[in-house]
Design a protein around this motif. Sequence first.
Motif, mmCIF file in Angstrom:
data_model
loop_
_atom_site.group_PDB
_atom_site.id
_atom_site.type_symbol
_atom_site.label_atom_id
_atom_site.label_comp_id
_atom_site.label_asym_id
_atom_site.label_seq_id
_atom_site.Cartn_x
_atom_site.Cartn_y
_atom_site.Cartn_z
ATOM 1 N N ALA A 1 0.834 -1.209 0.000
ATOM 2 C CA ALA A 1 0.000 0.000 0.000
ATOM 3 C C ALA A 1 0.865 1.255 0.000
ATOM 4 O O ALA A 1 1.858 1.329 0.725
ATOM 5 C CB ALA A 1 -0.911 -0.004 1.221
ATOM 6 N N VAL A 2 0.497 2.233 -0.796
ATOM 7 C CA VAL A 2 1.154 3.539 -0.777
ATOM 8 C C VAL A 2 0.824 4.199 0.564
ATOM 9 O O VAL A 2 -0.331 4.183 0.990
ATOM 10 C CB VAL A 2 0.632 4.422 -1.938
ATOM 11 N N THR A 3 1.835 4.726 1.237
ATOM 12 C CA THR A 3 1.580 5.406 2.516
ATOM 13 C C THR A 3 2.302 6.747 2.575
ATOM 14 O O THR A 3 1.711 7.772 2.227
ATOM 15 C CB THR A 3 1.972 4.523 3.729
ATOM 16 N N ALA A 4 3.591 6.753 3.001
ATOM 17 C CA ALA A 4 4.281 8.000 3.328
ATOM 18 C C ALA A 4 4.575 8.865 2.092
ATOM 19 O O ALA A 4 5.003 8.366 1.048
ATOM 20 C CB ALA A 4 5.580 7.698 4.051
ATOM 21 N N ILE A 5 4.370 10.148 2.265
ATOM 22 C CA ILE A 5 4.694 11.140 1.231
ATOM 23 C C ILE A 5 6.211 11.150 1.017
ATOM 24 O O ILE A 5 6.987 11.114 1.980
ATOM 25 C CB ILE A 5 4.205 12.543 1.657
ATOM 26 N N GLN A 6 6.625 11.185 -0.221
ATOM 27 C CA GLN A 6 8.041 11.244 -0.590
ATOM 28 C C GLN A 6 8.477 12.705 -0.751
ATOM 29 O O GLN A 6 7.692 13.534 -1.231
ATOM 30 C CB GLN A 6 8.271 10.492 -1.909
ATOM 31 N N VAL A 7 9.707 12.968 -0.378
ATOM 32 C CA VAL A 7 10.220 14.349 -0.412
ATOM 33 C C VAL A 7 10.065 14.950 -1.820
ATOM 34 O O VAL A 7 10.333 14.283 -2.817
ATOM 35 C CB VAL A 7 11.687 14.404 0.077
#
Length: 405
Positions: free
Chosen positions: A286-292
Amino acid sequence: MSNNQTDDSSKFNRRKFLNGILPIVAGAATLPSWAADAPIKNMEEGQEFPNADSFPGLITREKEPVNLEFPFPTLKSHIIPNNRFFIRTHFPIPKIEAASWELSIEGEVRKEFKINYEELRKLPSKTVMATIECAGNSRSFLIPRAKGLLWEQGGVGNAEWTGVPLSVLLDKAGIKDGTIEIILEGKDQGEVNEEPKSPGTIHFARSLSLAKARQPEVLIAYQMNGKDLSPEHGFPVRAIIPGYYGMASVKWLTRITATVSQYEGYWQTLEYAYWKRKNGLPTLTAVTAIQVKSEIARPVLHEIIPAGKPYRIFGAAWTGDSEIQQVEISTDNGITWLIATLLDKAIPFAWRFWEYNWTVSTVPGRYKLLSRATDKQGNVQPQKHDPDRRNYMVNFIESIEVEVE
Ligand SMILES: Nc1nc2c(c(=O)[nH]1)N[C@H]1C(S)=C(S)[C@@H](COP(=O)(O)O)O[C@H]1N2
Ligand SMILES: [Mo]
């Protein structure tokens, strides 16, 4: 299209409000201030239920269901006003009346319970600023053209969210040992008829690890920038999961379920999932954390810029569970990099504005401007999109080509 409140609100008079919804209170004098003046509704009398034409300041990406993009080149305020905040929906906006809305907390808990709007609003609340970015933001820059909604730079916004920490509700229910995830479910529903097809009619739902769900910044929110949520942003209540891409912040929330197994629903397997390599094996995750990421708001693509004069390059940068450490600018397509000035102070989970005062070359021609953000964990924007990410988490360095003349 008719006003969503017409049918319900005509039946929803003050008497019903007092008798049916607030059986415990003796009279109007004891009503909380938010309820004192009128039946609960968040739209002006006679106002149309929101559709793509209701937001002249946004770019229409899809009319039904409504998907509207913030025109990123117009970026000026750190907080995006509610009527300028991008809108991402997968199904029609559900018509919900606060007075009959309930949120159910169930599953692996010691005490299942339901809470209504009025009760929720009496619980301890807090306000958190958070940048919400759609996991598909910037997708239109992928070559070859990607599947899915073709966002440019504006599937992102920053706002202040007010609500009850999810942990307060979890503690009230008493999470049983062995629980690993919390599933958040919205009232909106429908059938996805394009590939990947849904198994008939489904709701929008996403799970979170119990650890993330308990983080103090995770909210069950009812206000956005100090105003009750509007229908398109989740009225009456939505989740806000700071640090995660937007799909985790489930709108029109009706059910929270604690579970001992990993939830593998449509919106985190067939959609909003990527190939993470574990022990060398690509595993759908699952896609979760925002990438910089950083984006250049100005200049805009193909802008004509006078040679030999100063020009202020301006934009925003954000990341997931970290802080923006540095933004660098290149005006020569990545050969040399110079440090931009970070404006305002760092606020956890919120974007940060930056600027770079460019002394524009006296040599006319095309210039490619790039911006590259680094966060405190050392994550840097990549040069290229990793195909394992499919059409999500698009944070590779964008280039804005301008004409100097
Ligand atoms: N119930 C529900 N919640 C939802 C969605 C949805 O379609 N249904 N879209 C998600 C996605 S993909 C994003 S990016 C954010 C967008 O929030 P916004 O429309 O308030 O900007 O809401 C999320 N929450
Ligand atoms: Mo999204």
